[in-house]
Design an enzyme around this catalytic site. Structure first.
Site, PDB file in Angstrom:
ATOM      1  N   GLU A  68      11.001  14.622 -34.703  1.00 44.74           N
ATOM      2  CA  GLU A  68      10.150  14.330 -33.539  1.00 44.74           C
ATOM      3  C   GLU A  68       8.871  15.138 -33.588  1.00 44.74           C
ATOM      4  OE1 GLU A  68       8.490  14.902 -29.451  1.00 44.74           O
ATOM      5  OE2 GLU A  68       9.247  16.415 -30.823  1.00 44.74           O
ATOM      6  N   ASP A 108      15.035  18.730 -34.705  1.00 46.43           N
ATOM      7  CA  ASP A 108      14.076  19.593 -35.401  1.00 46.43           C
ATOM      8  C   ASP A 108      13.315  20.492 -34.436  1.00 46.43           C
ATOM      9  OD1 ASP A 108      12.983  17.093 -34.463  1.00 46.43           O
ATOM     10  OD2 ASP A 108      11.119  17.538 -35.520  1.00 46.43           O
TER      11      ASP A 108
END
Lengths: 86, 199
Positions: free
Chosen positions: B143, B79
């Protein structure tokens, strides 16, 4: 730990020395997934092979020089066997 | 100026950077498709674990010569944080190369690192090298929002324990000078929720 008690670190450091990479060990200024890995007892090192690069994560115009990216691959080509052959 | 656009590793990185795995509400399917293709090219088996639904963790495994030894984990997250597109000189999900410089959201944090792991393994394998310890390349979600639905849950699974990891690498930060910075610990994160009830 980044001392002689961690054989993976010893391997990491010796490859860095061989490639004449100047390492600067620090406490990460934020939080990453490494904290979960360390919490279950696994030593983890945060390392992105990007020197000569302004810190632009999360910023506009985040960029990386292509030659720095390619050099990073060269670094992992040496680093990965070193830690995997401990 | 070298024509980096024709460099296979650079082309591979740009493909990954063009996937809009940007918060919020990320659909990771396109990342999984990309990573499965990488694994096929590398000849590595893949496992996908959903410790949390729709928050997949993809693991590629390169078995070592002594697979019973503790393994090495090369972790990266899929991400990236959002963009204010108008503030960018070039579109953040185009991965444009200008004068040898790649502009893209995620090029420092940290799709590049994930591709560097892949490209390094590709090169080692092409040289016929075998490693003593097993290598796991993990690609995790979320994350940037604290990893609560990603690595935090993944480490609690039997699947993770079965990887038998002895040492892990994950992201660091760029460094403006000659040094490479290595992080062996992190600050504690204390999130504070501020509620403003208004009038």
């Amino acid at each position: 730990k980044t001392d002689n008690t961690n054989p993976y670190w010893v391997a990491f450091k010796s490859v860095a020395d061989e490639m004449k990479l100047k390492l600067d060990c620090r406490i990460f200024p934020g939080g990453t997934d490494s904290r979960y890995v360390r919490r279950v007892g696994i030593p983890a090192i945060g390392f992105s092979p990007m020197n000569h690069t302004p810190i632009l994560l999360h910023d506009h115009d985040e960029f990386l020089r292509a030659d720095i990216f390619l050099r990073g691959i060269d670094i992992y080509v040496k680093l990965i066997p070193a830690v995997a052959n401990v | 100026m070298t024509d980096y656009a024709n460099e296979p590793a650079v082309a591979n990185l740009r493909d990954y950077l063009r996937i809009r795995s940007v918060h919020p509400n990320i659909n990771y399917n396109e990342c999984l498709t990309y990573l499965r293709r990488q694994a096929v090219e590398l000849g590595l088996p893949v496992q996908v674990v959903e410790a949390v639904p729709r928050k997949p963790v993809l693991v590629m495994t390169w078995e070592g010569l002594e697979p019973n030894l503790p393994s090495i984990l090369l972790n990266s997250h899929m991400d990236v944080v959002p963009v204010f597109e108008k503030s960018w000189t070039y579109p953040p999900f185009e991965a444009r190369i200008v004068d040898g410089v790649i502009y893209a959201r995620g090029v420092q944090d940290m799709k590049t690192t994930g591709v560097q792991y892949i490209e390094a393994v590709r090169r080692l394998k092409s040289r016929g090298i075998r490693l003593k310890r097993t290598l796991h390349l993990s690609f995790v979600p979320d994350e940037e929002v604290g990893g609560h639905n990603g690595m935090s849950e993944f480490v609690k699974t039997d699947h993770f324990r079965n990887l038998n990891i002895g040492f892990a690498l994950d992201e660091g930060l760029a460094s403006p000078d000659d040094n490479f910075v290595v992080y062996n610990a992190e600050r504690s994160i204390w999130h504070v929720t501020v509620t403003c009830p208004g009038k």
